[in-house]
Design an enzyme around this catalytic site. Structure first.
Site, PDB file in Angstrom:
ATOM      1  N   ARG A  49       8.253   0.491  18.662  1.00 24.88           N
ATOM      2  CA  ARG A  49       8.180   1.828  19.272  1.00 24.88           C
ATOM      3  C   ARG A  49       9.193   1.935  20.409  1.00 24.88           C
ATOM      4  O   ARG A  49       9.790   2.971  20.626  1.00 24.88           O
ATOM      5  CB  ARG A  49       6.760   2.130  19.791  1.00 24.88           C
ATOM      6  CG  ARG A  49       6.700   3.375  20.666  1.00 24.88           C
ATOM      7  CD  ARG A  49       5.346   4.065  20.696  1.00 24.88           C
ATOM      8  NE  ARG A  49       4.215   3.180  20.803  1.00 24.88           N
ATOM      9  CZ  ARG A  49       3.846   2.500  21.919  1.00 24.88           C
ATOM     10  NH1 ARG A  49       4.535   2.633  23.038  1.00 24.88           N
ATOM     11  NH2 ARG A  49       2.798   1.718  21.905  1.00 24.88           N
ATOM     12  N   TYR A 101      17.492  28.190  16.575  1.00 21.22           N
ATOM     13  CA  TYR A 101      16.734  27.749  15.405  1.00 21.22           C
ATOM     14  C   TYR A 101      15.270  28.177  15.600  1.00 21.22           C
ATOM     15  O   TYR A 101      14.712  28.008  16.695  1.00 21.22           O
ATOM     16  CB  TYR A 101      16.857  26.226  15.288  1.00 21.22           C
ATOM     17  CG  TYR A 101      15.942  25.614  14.269  1.00 21.22           C
ATOM     18  CD1 TYR A 101      16.130  25.863  12.918  1.00 21.22           C
ATOM     19  CD2 TYR A 101      14.892  24.785  14.647  1.00 21.22           C
ATOM     20  CE1 TYR A 101      15.287  25.307  11.979  1.00 21.22           C
ATOM     21  CE2 TYR A 101      14.051  24.218  13.718  1.00 21.22           C
ATOM     22  CZ  TYR A 101      14.249  24.488  12.379  1.00 21.22           C
ATOM     23  OH  TYR A 101      13.415  23.940  11.459  1.00 21.22           O
ATOM     24  N   ASP A 172      22.516  22.352  21.474  1.00 21.89           N
ATOM     25  CA  ASP A 172      22.133  21.934  20.125  1.00 21.89           C
ATOM     26  C   ASP A 172      23.399  22.020  19.275  1.00 21.89           C
ATOM     27  O   ASP A 172      23.908  23.108  19.005  1.00 21.89           O
ATOM     28  CB  ASP A 172      21.024  22.847  19.591  1.00 21.89           C
ATOM     29  CG  ASP A 172      20.514  22.411  18.217  1.00 21.89           C
ATOM     30  OD1 ASP A 172      21.289  21.799  17.461  1.00 21.89           O
ATOM     31  OD2 ASP A 172      19.342  22.708  17.899  1.00 21.89           O
ATOM     32  N   LYS A 197      20.367  17.268   9.131  1.00 23.98           N
ATOM     33  CA  LYS A 197      21.390  18.177   8.604  1.00 23.98           C
ATOM     34  C   LYS A 197      22.687  17.409   8.329  1.00 23.98           C
ATOM     35  O   LYS A 197      22.690  16.513   7.512  1.00 23.98           O
ATOM     36  CB  LYS A 197      21.562  19.338   9.578  1.00 23.98           C
ATOM     37  CG  LYS A 197      20.230  19.929  10.100  1.00 23.98           C
ATOM     38  CD  LYS A 197      19.399  20.566   9.015  1.00 23.98           C
ATOM     39  CE  LYS A 197      17.980  20.924   9.460  1.00 23.98           C
ATOM     40  NZ  LYS A 197      17.862  21.756  10.654  1.00 23.98           N
TER      41      LYS A 197
HETATM   42  C1  LIG Z   1      16.855  22.066  11.607  1.00 18.03           C
HETATM   43  C2  LIG Z   1      17.223  22.324  13.001  1.00 18.03           C
HETATM   44  C3  LIG Z   1      16.469  21.827  14.061  1.00 18.03           C
HETATM   45  C4  LIG Z   1      15.189  21.041  13.843  1.00 18.03           C
HETATM   46  O1  LIG Z   1      15.440  19.821  13.229  1.00 18.03           O
HETATM   47  P1  LIG Z   1      14.387  19.082  12.249  1.00 18.03           P
HETATM   48  O2  LIG Z   1      15.107  17.845  11.888  1.00 18.03           O
HETATM   49  O3  LIG Z   1      14.142  20.000  11.101  1.00 18.03           O
HETATM   50  O4  LIG Z   1      13.153  18.854  13.038  1.00 18.03           O
HETATM   51  C5  LIG Z   1      16.910  22.082  15.350  1.00 18.03           C
HETATM   52  N1  LIG Z   1      18.018  22.804  15.587  1.00 18.03           N
HETATM   53  C6  LIG Z   1      18.763  23.302  14.582  1.00 18.03           C
HETATM   54  C7  LIG Z   1      19.986  24.086  14.908  1.00 18.03           C
HETATM   55  C8  LIG Z   1      18.394  23.095  13.272  1.00 18.03           C
HETATM   56  O5  LIG Z   1      19.127  23.612  12.279  1.00 18.03           O
END
Ligand SMILES: *Cc1c(COP(=O)(O)O)cnc(C)c1O
Length: 381
Positions: A49, A101, A172, A197
């Site tokens: 962890r 998002y 982000d 992604k």
């Molecule tokens: C998908 C996404 C998230 C969240 O990520 P997860 O891996 O699905 O929890 C956050 N920010 C953006 C811009 C995203 O496309």
């Protein structure tokens, strides 16, 4: 420093040795705990962890890609953002982009607010951010380009406002990945990624990252990841390491396809508007040119009617009607009922997300096949 493609494959600090029997693929350390020689003696790993060799390797790679001093691999993008909100105190105020998002909006509205954080949301590509800064403001939270409306904001300009008021700037960077954009070099303090992604890139693993170059934040996050326990598993860390090896190739190829598709969409009579920052008429084009090395492969477009939007979603076959983005396969999403379903309708509409809005994550297929499929679907509208 070595180029980005090299950094996706090689970690300088571990070169010149044949540790792990010379394995080119970093081993998966599927161990929960680690034995000690004596009291006070540790291999550096005590309990997974806290830290795990495979996860650590991944964190080091992502850290070099974003140019940070430390990186954290979490079990999802949302786990990463949730962990980050823990560095704030009840009563703290955050200025946030309105077109985030959907999951980030859901977190801030339903969880962070309950825990005492305050938010002011605005269109960071247009509105006066400085006006929203208050006595208790601690951070600015942005995405650029935004999901899904592809608004582009100027990271350097916003970081100047953040520095002037001693705020943390959080970006982000999911939509462009470190291959195309490095927010820390533009003045941001923390970079967020949904590793699910582009970094993972194969539509097979959920993961998230935080990268920072701020020592205080880094210390807080190390404490928090150990305390709250959402670190990425060894196997998923390995899948991320494997995905990242081809990040550059995938980003370039998907971008090439996206530009071609954006141009094609523009010519279709059913398409009312195309939002792709790689088109010179996009309002964020010049800022993208200045702060990023590419435009990415996300395209949003509006058709004329809701019926057409639904028919497109039902008509595609090779292209999948699915949420998520940044993978090898092309996906088409309906933000109204998928990624942004939990965002109140009035907020959605204000941001420009209508029931005629579709978002495409362009993959690495042959572009002729993508266009042929869409041509067939559009022909039947
Ligand atoms: C998908 C996404 C998230 C969240 O990520 P997860 O891996 O699905 O929890 C956050 N920010 C953006 C811009 C995203 O496309």
């Amino acid at each position: 420093m070595r180029g980005l493609n090299t950094r996706c494959l090689h970690l300088e600090e571990s070169e010149g040795t044949t540790e792990h029997y010379g394995a080119l693929s970093y081993p998966i350390y599927q161990s929960a705990t680690y034995a000690h020689e004596a009291v006070g003696k540790s291999t550096g790993f005590d309990y997974s962890r806290l830290q795990n060799p495979t996860r650590q390797r991944l964190e080091q790679v992502v850290c070099t890609l974003e140019g940070g001093t430390d990186a954290f691999a979490l079990s999802s993008g949302m786990a990463a953002i949730s962990l980050l909100t823990e560095i704030f105190e009840p009563g703290d105020h955050i200025v946030a982009e309105a077109d985030l998002y959907g999951g980030s909006i859901r977190l801030f509205e339903n969880v962070s607010k309950k825990n005492g954080l305050e938010f002011t949301t605005l269109n960071c590509s247009q509105d006066d951010i400085e006006k929203a800064v208050k006595e208790n403001t601690k951070a600015i939270y942005i995405e650029t380009p935004t999901n899904p409306m592809m608004n582009v904001s100027d990271i350097e300009k916003i970081s100047a406002i953040a520095k002037k008021h001693s705020l943390i700037l959080i970006v982000d960077n999911t939509f462009l990945s470190p291959y195309f954009q490095n927010p820390l070099a533009l003045g941001a303090d923390v970079v967020v990624h949904s590793g699910t992604k582009f970094l993972g890139g194969h539509n097979d693993t959920i993961a998230g990252f935080l990268v920072t170059n701020n020592e205080k934040i880094q210390e807080k996050l190390r404490f928090l990841i150990k305390t709250t326990g959402a670190g990425l598993s060894p196997f998923d860390s390995w899948l991320m390491l494997r995905g990242i090896k081809t990040l550059g190739l995938r980003m370039e190829r998907a971008q090439e396809n996206a530009l071609c598709l954006a141009e094609w969409l523009k010519k279709q009579s059913v398409v009312k508007k195309v939002y792709y920052p790689g088109l010179p008429e996009h309002p964020g084009y010049d800022i993208m040119k200045k702060q990023a090395r590419g435009f990415g492969s996300m395209i949003t477009f509006d058709v004329e009617t809701k019926e057409q939007a639904l028919k497109i979603l039902e008509g595609v076959k090779m292209i999948k009607f699915a949420e998520s983005l940044g993978g090898t396969e092309t996906l088409i999403t309906y933000p109204t009922t998928q990624t942004h379903a939990d965002v109140p309708e009035e907020v959605r509409l204000k941001n420009g997300i209508t029931d005629r809005t579709l978002r495409v994550s362009v993959g690495i297929e042959d572009k002729e096949d993508l266009i042929e499929e869409l041509n067939k679907v559009f022909g039947g509208l």
